[in-house]
Write an enzyme that holds these catalytic residues in place. Structure first.
Site, PDB file in Angstrom:
ATOM      1  N   TYR A 185       0.710  -1.353  -0.202  1.00 31.54           N
ATOM      2  CA  TYR A 185      -0.074  -0.293   0.215  1.00 31.54           C
ATOM      3  C   TYR A 185       0.475   1.118  -0.112  1.00 31.54           C
ATOM      4  CZ  TYR A 185       0.703   0.272   5.420  1.00 31.54           C
ATOM      5  OH  TYR A 185       1.732   1.029   5.931  1.00 31.54           O
ATOM      6  N   CYS A 186       0.327   2.751  -0.766  1.00 27.12           N
ATOM      7  CA  CYS A 186       1.174   3.774  -0.337  1.00 27.12           C
ATOM      8  C   CYS A 186      -0.141   4.660  -0.151  1.00 27.12           C
ATOM      9  CB  CYS A 186       2.366   3.981  -1.296  1.00 27.12           C
ATOM     10  SG  CYS A 186       1.449   3.723  -2.806  1.00 27.12           S
ATOM     11  N   THR A 187       0.527   5.990  -0.277  1.00 20.97           N
ATOM     12  CA  THR A 187      -0.502   7.190  -0.256  1.00 20.97           C
ATOM     13  C   THR A 187      -1.809   6.987  -1.064  1.00 20.97           C
ATOM     14  OG1 THR A 187       1.041   8.207   0.482  1.00 20.97           O
ATOM     15  CG2 THR A 187      -0.828   9.527   0.295  1.00 20.97           C
TER      16      THR A 187
END
Length: 320
Positions: free
Chosen positions: A183-185
């Site tokens: 996951y990331c922003t």
């Protein structure tokens, strides 16, 4: 006073798309002109592989921006993640041509349209991260992880994206047969990160579709199992994700160690180290990360305080 159910006057748009853009430098120059005329502010990157941006503007301005982009066949399905805001999240507008949207600097570039992990929705993600047989990898930098992350996620030992390939080889090889979740922003970094993991021999790799910001807006999940705040690259610095009573502060003040999720830049303009700092320690330590930075002749905190003192003296003289 504005009621909670009333729409705020500004919006913040987060978006990206991997799509070939010919003459990307010319496109960037034209896009900058368009943004200036429209009045939006923010940071937009344009590369031969696509576009990536965050911008702020009024409801009318952002409506026009989205409508204009969707009229371009290349961006007809461009997904905008939208946050309401009380004002601009940026001071200026920048549209910059770049070699790549995220600085990976891979010897063999990855095209996410050809190689990327499986997308999972926020609801699927919520169910998956509660399993014991998954490995959750935070696809951001370590300072972003510090103020907020998914529970049980592995902290990335990187200060920049280009360090990920080596970090993966040194630290994650034992998980190649596990189910990997990244996951990331907003999702853009995981497009390549998940592809990189697949290329490195990981067999089952998925990514949170739309990233953390989309997960936090799901009306049923309400950001559960996220601890702390989410670091964002605008003047807000961080935003709340967990909308339940489980919301907690997990970071600690760089100086005194008490719970805090407020980032500041070191007042020494030649340092600029971003660190978590409570308001009391910002004043006590002059928004500086070290004694050397506090004593620097160009310390911005000292200059600001001196200007403030002079303004107060001038006001007293006028009043007198």
């Amino acid at each position: 006073m504005m009621q909670n159910n009333e729409q705020k006057p500004y919006r913040i748009l987060l978006f990206y798309k991997y799509i070939p853009i010919e003459n990307h430098e010319e496109f960037a120059a034209e896009h900058l002109k368009f943004c200036k005329e429209l009045g939006v502010k923010g940071r937009i990157l344009v590369a031969p592989e696509g576009i990536n941006g965050t911008l702020s503007g009024t409801i009318e301005q952002t409506d026009i921006y989205m409508e204009t982009m969707h009229k371009d066949p290349r961006f007809s399905d461009l997904w905008f993640k939208i946050d309401e805001a009380d004002g601009h999240a940026f001071k200026k507008i920048f549209v910059r041509p770049k070699k790549e949207l995220v600085t990976w600097r891979l010897e063999e570039p990855i095209d996410p349209n050809k190689l990327t992990g499986k997308y999972v929705s926020p609801k699927e993600w919520y169910e998956l991260i509660q399993r014991d047989d998954v490995v959750i990898i935070d696809g951001r930098n370590d300072y972003e992880y510090e103020i907020g992350h998914f529970r049980n996620a592995i902290r990335p030992g990187v200060s920049s994206t280009r360090e990920f390939p080596e970090w993966i080889r040194k630290n994650l090889s034992q998980y190649k047969d596990k189910k990997i979740l990244t996951y990331c922003t907003g999702g853009i970094r995981c497009e390549v990160l998940s592809g990189l993991l697949l290329r490195e021999g990981f067999k089952d790799v998925s990514q949170l579709h739309g990233g953390i910001v989309t997960y936090g807006k799901d009306p049923e999940i309400k950001g559960r199992l996220w601890d702390g705040k989410c670091y964002v690259f605008d003047e807000r610095i961080s935003v709340r994700i967990n909308q339940t009573e489980e919301d907690v502060v997990i970071a600690k003040c760089y100086h005194c160690g008490k719970p805090e999720d407020r980032y500041v830049n070191c007042a020494n303009p030649f340092c600029n180290k971003q660190h978590v700092c409570c308001p009391e320690c910002e004043e006590k330590y002059m928004r500086s990360c070290s004694q050397e930075c506090r004593e620097h002749p160009n310390n911005r905190y000292v200059i600001e305080q001196e200007l403030l003192r002079r303004e107060e003296e001038n006001e007293d003289m006028i009043a007198g």
